[in-house]
Scaffold this motif. Structure first.
Motif, PDB file in Angstrom:
ATOM      1  N   ASN A  37      -9.947 -24.668  -1.737  1.00 42.14           N
ATOM      2  CA  ASN A  37     -11.109 -23.788  -1.730  1.00 42.14           C
ATOM      3  C   ASN A  37     -11.998 -24.167  -0.542  1.00 42.14           C
ATOM      4  O   ASN A  37     -12.270 -25.340  -0.329  1.00 42.14           O
ATOM      5  N   PRO A  38     -12.474 -23.184   0.239  1.00 45.21           N
ATOM      6  CA  PRO A  38     -13.299 -23.504   1.411  1.00 45.21           C
ATOM      7  C   PRO A  38     -14.729 -23.948   1.078  1.00 45.21           C
ATOM      8  O   PRO A  38     -15.417 -24.475   1.948  1.00 45.21           O
ATOM      9  N   VAL A  39     -15.192 -23.763  -0.144  1.00 44.77           N
ATOM     10  CA  VAL A  39     -16.560 -24.147  -0.506  1.00 44.77           C
ATOM     11  C   VAL A  39     -16.701 -25.666  -0.421  1.00 44.77           C
ATOM     12  O   VAL A  39     -15.923 -26.410  -1.011  1.00 44.77           O
ATOM     13  N   ALA A  40     -17.707 -26.115   0.341  1.00 45.43           N
ATOM     14  CA  ALA A  40     -17.915 -27.554   0.538  1.00 45.43           C
ATOM     15  C   ALA A  40     -18.933 -28.135  -0.441  1.00 45.43           C
ATOM     16  O   ALA A  40     -18.748 -29.240  -0.939  1.00 45.43           O
ATOM     17  N   THR A  41     -20.012 -27.404  -0.699  1.00 39.17           N
ATOM     18  CA  THR A  41     -21.050 -27.868  -1.633  1.00 39.17           C
ATOM     19  C   THR A  41     -21.656 -26.675  -2.357  1.00 39.17           C
ATOM     20  O   THR A  41     -21.615 -25.543  -1.865  1.00 39.17           O
ATOM     21  N   LEU A  42     -22.209 -26.951  -3.512  1.00 36.08           N
ATOM     22  CA  LEU A  42     -22.935 -25.951  -4.286  1.00 36.08           C
ATOM     23  C   LEU A  42     -24.221 -26.593  -4.802  1.00 36.08           C
ATOM     24  O   LEU A  42     -24.257 -27.807  -5.044  1.00 36.08           O
ATOM     25  N   ARG A  43     -25.249 -25.782  -4.983  1.00 37.23           N
ATOM     26  CA  ARG A  43     -26.487 -26.244  -5.614  1.00 37.23           C
ATOM     27  C   ARG A  43     -26.342 -26.115  -7.124  1.00 37.23           C
ATOM     28  O   ARG A  43     -25.520 -25.328  -7.620  1.00 37.23           O
ATOM     29  N   ALA A  44     -27.142 -26.837  -7.851  1.00 34.45           N
ATOM     30  CA  ALA A  44     -27.094 -26.800  -9.310  1.00 34.45           C
ATOM     31  C   ALA A  44     -27.355 -25.390  -9.840  1.00 34.45           C
ATOM     32  O   ALA A  44     -26.702 -24.954 -10.797  1.00 34.45           O
ATOM     33  N   ASP A  45     -28.268 -24.645  -9.217  1.00 34.80           N
ATOM     34  CA  ASP A  45     -28.558 -23.295  -9.702  1.00 34.80           C
ATOM     35  C   ASP A  45     -27.369 -22.356  -9.491  1.00 34.80           C
ATOM     36  O   ASP A  45     -27.127 -21.459 -10.299  1.00 34.80           O
ATOM     37  N   GLN A  46     -26.598 -22.565  -8.416  1.00 32.01           N
ATOM     38  CA  GLN A  46     -25.408 -21.750  -8.181  1.00 32.01           C
ATOM     39  C   GLN A  46     -24.339 -22.055  -9.228  1.00 32.01           C
ATOM     40  O   GLN A  46     -23.687 -21.146  -9.746  1.00 32.01           O
ATOM     41  N   VAL A  47     -24.174 -23.337  -9.541  1.00 33.33           N
ATOM     42  CA  VAL A  47     -23.207 -23.741 -10.569  1.00 33.33           C
ATOM     43  C   VAL A  47     -23.633 -23.185 -11.922  1.00 33.33           C
ATOM     44  O   VAL A  47     -22.813 -22.641 -12.673  1.00 33.33           O
ATOM     45  N   ALA A  48     -24.913 -23.294 -12.252  1.00 36.29           N
ATOM     46  CA  ALA A  48     -25.424 -22.783 -13.523  1.00 36.29           C
ATOM     47  C   ALA A  48     -25.144 -21.281 -13.645  1.00 36.29           C
ATOM     48  O   ALA A  48     -24.697 -20.810 -14.695  1.00 36.29           O
ATOM     49  N   ALA A  49     -25.390 -20.534 -12.584  1.00 33.69           N
ATOM     50  CA  ALA A  49     -25.156 -19.086 -12.616  1.00 33.69           C
ATOM     51  C   ALA A  49     -23.689 -18.769 -12.891  1.00 33.69           C
ATOM     52  O   ALA A  49     -23.381 -17.843 -13.662  1.00 33.69           O
ATOM     53  N   ILE A  50     -22.786 -19.525 -12.313  1.00 35.53           N
ATOM     54  CA  ILE A  50     -21.358 -19.294 -12.544  1.00 35.53           C
ATOM     55  C   ILE A  50     -20.990 -19.614 -13.986  1.00 35.53           C
ATOM     56  O   ILE A  50     -20.314 -18.831 -14.655  1.00 35.53           O
ATOM     57  N   PHE A  51     -21.437 -20.750 -14.496  1.00 38.49           N
ATOM     58  CA  PHE A  51     -21.059 -21.166 -15.845  1.00 38.49           C
ATOM     59  C   PHE A  51     -21.791 -20.402 -16.945  1.00 38.49           C
ATOM     60  O   PHE A  51     -21.352 -20.418 -18.092  1.00 38.49           O
ATOM     61  N   PRO A  66     -14.744 -20.079 -13.849  1.00 36.20           N
ATOM     62  CA  PRO A  66     -15.125 -21.364 -14.431  1.00 36.20           C
ATOM     63  C   PRO A  66     -14.231 -21.782 -15.597  1.00 36.20           C
ATOM     64  O   PRO A  66     -13.748 -20.943 -16.358  1.00 36.20           O
ATOM     65  N   PHE A  67     -14.045 -23.097 -15.719  1.00 29.80           N
ATOM     66  CA  PHE A  67     -13.322 -23.681 -16.847  1.00 29.80           C
ATOM     67  C   PHE A  67     -14.191 -24.751 -17.488  1.00 29.80           C
ATOM     68  O   PHE A  67     -14.758 -25.600 -16.797  1.00 29.80           O
ATOM     69  N   ASP A  68     -14.286 -24.661 -18.806  1.00 28.49           N
ATOM     70  CA  ASP A  68     -15.120 -25.545 -19.622  1.00 28.49           C
ATOM     71  C   ASP A  68     -14.283 -26.589 -20.329  1.00 28.49           C
ATOM     72  O   ASP A  68     -13.091 -26.383 -20.562  1.00 28.49           O
ATOM     73  N   LEU A  69     -14.939 -27.647 -20.753  1.00 26.30           N
ATOM     74  CA  LEU A  69     -14.333 -28.558 -21.711  1.00 26.30           C
ATOM     75  C   LEU A  69     -14.546 -27.975 -23.097  1.00 26.30           C
ATOM     76  O   LEU A  69     -15.360 -27.066 -23.285  1.00 26.30           O
ATOM     77  N   ARG A  70     -13.843 -28.493 -24.079  1.00 28.14           N
ATOM     78  CA  ARG A  70     -13.924 -27.960 -25.447  1.00 28.14           C
ATOM     79  C   ARG A  70     -15.318 -28.163 -26.044  1.00 28.14           C
ATOM     80  O   ARG A  70     -16.032 -29.095 -25.668  1.00 28.14           O
ATOM     81  N   PRO A 107     -16.536 -19.151 -20.347  1.00 30.17           N
ATOM     82  CA  PRO A 107     -15.397 -19.735 -19.631  1.00 30.17           C
ATOM     83  C   PRO A 107     -14.303 -20.186 -20.599  1.00 30.17           C
ATOM     84  O   PRO A 107     -14.591 -20.564 -21.738  1.00 30.17           O
ATOM     85  N   SER A 108     -13.073 -20.161 -20.146  1.00 30.28           N
ATOM     86  CA  SER A 108     -11.966 -20.685 -20.938  1.00 30.28           C
ATOM     87  C   SER A 108     -12.164 -22.186 -21.112  1.00 30.28           C
ATOM     88  O   SER A 108     -12.663 -22.867 -20.213  1.00 30.28           O
ATOM     89  N   GLU A 109     -11.740 -22.686 -22.282  1.00 30.60           N
ATOM     90  CA  GLU A 109     -11.905 -24.107 -22.590  1.00 30.60           C
ATOM     91  C   GLU A 109     -10.588 -24.849 -22.413  1.00 30.60           C
ATOM     92  O   GLU A 109      -9.529 -24.334 -22.740  1.00 30.60           O
ATOM     93  N   LEU A 110     -10.706 -26.080 -21.914  1.00 29.02           N
ATOM     94  CA  LEU A 110      -9.558 -26.959 -21.764  1.00 29.02           C
ATOM     95  C   LEU A 110      -9.840 -28.266 -22.502  1.00 29.02           C
ATOM     96  O   LEU A 110     -10.993 -28.600 -22.771  1.00 29.02           O
ATOM     97  N   ALA A 111      -8.795 -29.007 -22.812  1.00 28.24           N
ATOM     98  CA  ALA A 111      -8.895 -30.161 -23.701  1.00 28.24           C
ATOM     99  C   ALA A 111      -9.673 -31.345 -23.139  1.00 28.24           C
ATOM    100  O   ALA A 111     -10.419 -31.997 -23.865  1.00 28.24           O
ATOM    101  N   ASP A 112      -9.494 -31.651 -21.849  1.00 27.07           N
ATOM    102  CA  ASP A 112     -10.119 -32.856 -21.299  1.00 27.07           C
ATOM    103  C   ASP A 112     -10.238 -32.740 -19.784  1.00 27.07           C
ATOM    104  O   ASP A 112      -9.801 -31.748 -19.188  1.00 27.07           O
ATOM    105  N   ILE A 127     -13.280 -23.307 -10.864  1.00 27.80           N
ATOM    106  CA  ILE A 127     -14.338 -24.303 -10.767  1.00 27.80           C
ATOM    107  C   ILE A 127     -14.454 -24.964 -12.136  1.00 27.80           C
ATOM    108  O   ILE A 127     -14.278 -24.303 -13.169  1.00 27.80           O
ATOM    109  N   GLY A 128     -14.706 -26.251 -12.143  1.00 28.46           N
ATOM    110  CA  GLY A 128     -14.841 -26.982 -13.393  1.00 28.46           C
ATOM    111  C   GLY A 128     -15.708 -28.209 -13.191  1.00 28.46           C
ATOM    112  O   GLY A 128     -16.255 -28.422 -12.107  1.00 28.46           O
ATOM    113  N   TYR A 129     -15.819 -29.008 -14.230  1.00 27.03           N
ATOM    114  CA  TYR A 129     -16.572 -30.263 -14.144  1.00 27.03           C
ATOM    115  C   TYR A 129     -15.776 -31.326 -14.876  1.00 27.03           C
ATOM    116  O   TYR A 129     -15.097 -31.044 -15.858  1.00 27.03           O
ATOM    117  N   ILE A 130     -15.830 -32.539 -14.335  1.00 25.68           N
ATOM    118  CA  ILE A 130     -15.070 -33.651 -14.894  1.00 25.68           C
ATOM    119  C   ILE A 130     -15.842 -34.951 -14.692  1.00 25.68           C
ATOM    120  O   ILE A 130     -16.837 -34.980 -13.960  1.00 25.68           O
TER     121      ILE A 130
END
Length: 146
Positions: A37-51, A66-70, A107-112, A127-130
């Motif tokens: 993905n060419p995106v280098a950085t995102l601001r918290a408000d941009q991430v919040a809007a996506i999720f 976006p992909f979420d945890l369970r 967002p779809s949920e994934l196990a871990d 996009i996700g968070y880990i």
């Protein structure tokens, strides 16, 4: 006097034990995209809007999936508290309203974190968070959650 000293010692021991087993803190979380993905950085408000379903695109205009945890995962709760200022109850109410009115799906949920990392690595639109410790070269951190 001895009882008071013993109580303090016991309290300190319990506190240390609790802290040693504490879940990941906000500093341990990162928002990730595929290394392709060419995106280098995102601001918290941009991430919040996506999720929160308020935006379906990255700043460069490409689709963001976006992909979420369970539900109930401590990392998920920490992510939403830090990035969107929403508790699990507020998040559930938010999505209930959007789903009911036909304006979005959560967002779809994934196990871990490992599953999120694999899914995001395979899809440049994902996009996700880990936990930071789950990072590898297949994904890129675009935001460190603080």
């Amino acid at each position: 006097m001895a009882t008071l000293k013993y109580s303090r010692l016991l309290g300190t021991s319990l506190l240390c034990g609790i802290l040693a087993g504490a879940p990941a803190t906000a500093a341990d979380l990162v928002v990730i995209v595929s290394a392709r993905n060419p995106v280098a950085t995102l601001r918290a408000d941009q991430v919040a809007a996506i999720f929160l379903g308020q935006s379906v695109r990255f700043p460069d205009g490409t689709e963001a999936v976006p992909f979420d945890l369970r539900v109930g995962a401590p990392t998920r709760d920490e992510f939403y508290a830090r990035v969107t200022n929403k508790t699990p109850a507020l998040l559930k109410a938010h999505w209930s309203k959007l789903v009911f009115t036909g304006r979005g799906q959560p967002p779809s949920e994934l196990a871990d974190s490992a599953a999120v990392r694999r899914k995001v690595a395979d899809d440049p639109e994902a996009i996700g968070y880990i936990e930071r410790s789950a990072l590898d070269a297949s994904v890129r951190a675009v935001l460190v959650v603080q």
